[in-house]
Write a protein that holds these residues in place. Structure first.
Motif, PDB file in Angstrom:
ATOM      1  N   ALA A 105      38.711  65.786  71.053  1.00 11.56           N
ATOM      2  CA  ALA A 105      40.102  65.951  71.257  1.00 11.56           C
ATOM      3  C   ALA A 105      40.938  66.294  70.098  1.00 11.56           C
ATOM      4  CB  ALA A 105      40.714  65.029  72.206  1.00 11.56           C
ATOM      5  N   ARG A 106      40.620  65.381  69.074  1.00 12.01           N
ATOM      6  CA  ARG A 106      41.423  65.232  67.858  1.00 12.01           C
ATOM      7  C   ARG A 106      40.508  65.959  66.598  1.00 12.01           C
ATOM      8  NH1 ARG A 106      45.085  59.691  68.370  1.00 12.01           N
ATOM      9  NH2 ARG A 106      46.120  60.410  70.303  1.00 12.01           N
ATOM     10  N   SER A 107      39.288  66.512  66.868  1.00 12.57           N
ATOM     11  CA  SER A 107      38.463  66.517  65.804  1.00 12.57           C
ATOM     12  C   SER A 107      37.836  67.888  65.849  1.00 12.57           C
ATOM     13  CB  SER A 107      37.265  65.560  65.924  1.00 12.57           C
ATOM     14  OG  SER A 107      37.606  64.274  65.789  1.00 12.57           O
ATOM     15  N   LYS A 167      38.863  70.498  64.282  1.00 12.96           N
ATOM     16  CA  LYS A 167      38.979  71.110  62.942  1.00 12.96           C
ATOM     17  C   LYS A 167      37.958  70.767  61.998  1.00 12.96           C
ATOM     18  CE  LYS A 167      44.166  71.785  63.097  1.00 12.96           C
ATOM     19  NZ  LYS A 167      45.219  71.789  62.313  1.00 12.96           N
ATOM     20  N   ASN A 185      30.743  65.579  64.274  1.00 14.93           N
ATOM     21  CA  ASN A 185      31.519  66.458  65.368  1.00 14.93           C
ATOM     22  C   ASN A 185      30.875  67.832  65.637  1.00 14.93           C
ATOM     23  OD1 ASN A 185      33.614  64.693  65.545  1.00 14.93           O
ATOM     24  ND2 ASN A 185      34.408  65.077  63.482  1.00 14.93           N
TER      25      ASN A 185
END
Length: 244
Positions: free
Chosen positions: A64-66, A68, A166
Motif C-alpha cells: 500500500a505504501r511501497s 514506488k 516489494n
C-alpha cells in the motif's frame, strides 16, 4: 474437511508460521506451510485457496505504501515468460487427481529442502537459463504456489536488494490473482469463513516476520539449512501417508 479443536490449534500455528516466513524471507510461505497443512488433512486444492486469500490480503497491505519501491521494468520483462507457464500449471492443478498433486508438492518441497541443506544456489543471470527458471517457476507456482524459490533465484540476480521484496510481493499478487480467478471459474470450493478466521492468526506471524526480516536475511544460509532438514522429515512422513 471437518477439524477437531486440536486440528484447529495446529492449523493456527502453521498459519502463524506461514505469515512469519512470507514477510521474514519475502517468499516461501506456501513452500514451507503447504506440506505441514497436508499432514493435517486434505490435498493442495483444499489449502491453496486459503493461502491465496491470505497472500492477496497481506501483500496488498505491504504494498500500500511501497509501490514506488518496485522494479517495474524487470517485472514487465519477466512476466511474458512466467504467465503462460503459470496458466498451464493452474490447469494441471485443477484437472489432475488430488493424490498425484499431493505427491508432486512433496517432491518439489523435498528438492528445495535438499538445495537449502547443501547450500546449492539456483541462479542464472541472463539468457535461456534465466528464462527456463522463470517458466519452470511459473509452472510450479500454478500447480502449487511452490515456484517461489526458482523465481526468486532469477529476481535476486536482476533486482536491487532494496527493491526485491516489494517487487516479489507484486509478482505474488499477480500470480495468486490468476489462480484465485481460475478457482472461481471452475467452482473450486473456497472456505471464505475459515480463511477470514485465520487472517488474525497469520497476521501475528506477518508482524513478527517484518520485525526480524533483516536478521533472517543476515543468517540466510543457517536458517535455510535448519528449515530444509525439518522439511525433509515432513516430506518423508507425508509421502509415506500417501503411498502406503
Amino acid at each position: 474437511m471437518v477439524f477437531t479443536p486440536v486440528d484447529i490449534i495446529i492449523i493456527s500455528l502453521i498459519f502463524i508460521w506461514i505469515g512469519f516466513v512470507r514477510t521474514g524471507l519475502g517468499f516461501g510461505g506456501a513452500v514451507l506451510g503447504l506440506p505441514l497443512l497436508m499432514l493435517v488433512g486434505g490435498s493442495p486444492i483444499d489449502w491453496l485457496p486459503i493461502i491465496g486469500i491470505h497472500l492477496l490480503f497481506f501483500s496488498g497491505i505491504a504494498l500500500a505504501r511501497s509501490l514506488k519501491i518496485v522494479d517495474w521494468g524487470y517485472l514487465k520483462q519477466s512476466l511474458p515468460w512466467i504467465l503462460p507457464a503459470k496458466i498451464i500449471g493452474v490447469i494441471g492443478l485443477i484437472s489432475l487427481p488430488p493424490t498425484l498433486m499431493t505427491v508432486i508438492v512433496y517432491l518439489i518441497t523435498s528438492f528445495y529442502a535438499l538445495t537449502w541443506i547443501m547450500n546449492f544456489q539456483i541462479a542464472s543471470r541472463r539468457g535461456w537459463g534465466s528464462r527456463l527458471l522463470l517458466m519452470l517457476g511459473g509452472y510450479i507456482s500454478g500447480t502449487s504456489l511452490n515456484g517461489a524459490p526458482l523465481l526468486v533465484a532469477v529476481y535476486m540476480q536482476n533486482i536491487d536488494l532494496k527493491r526485491l521484496r516489494n517487487t516479489l510481493f507484486v509478482l505474488w499478487f499477480l500470480l495468486v490473482t490468476i489462480k484465485m480467478g481460475a478457482f472461481l471459474m471452475v467452482d473450486v470450493y473456497i472456505n471464505w469463513q475459515f480463511s477470514l478466521m485465520l487472517i488474525p492468526v497469520a497476521g501475528l506471524g506477518h508482524f513478527v516476520g517484518l520485525k526480524v526480516h533483516d536478521q533472517i536475511i543476515n543468517n540466510d544460509i543457517q536458517f535455510k539449512r535448519w528449515i530444509g532438514s525439518a522439511l525433509i522429515v515432513i516430506c518423508i512422513v507425508g509421502l509415506s501417508k500417501v503411498i502406503f
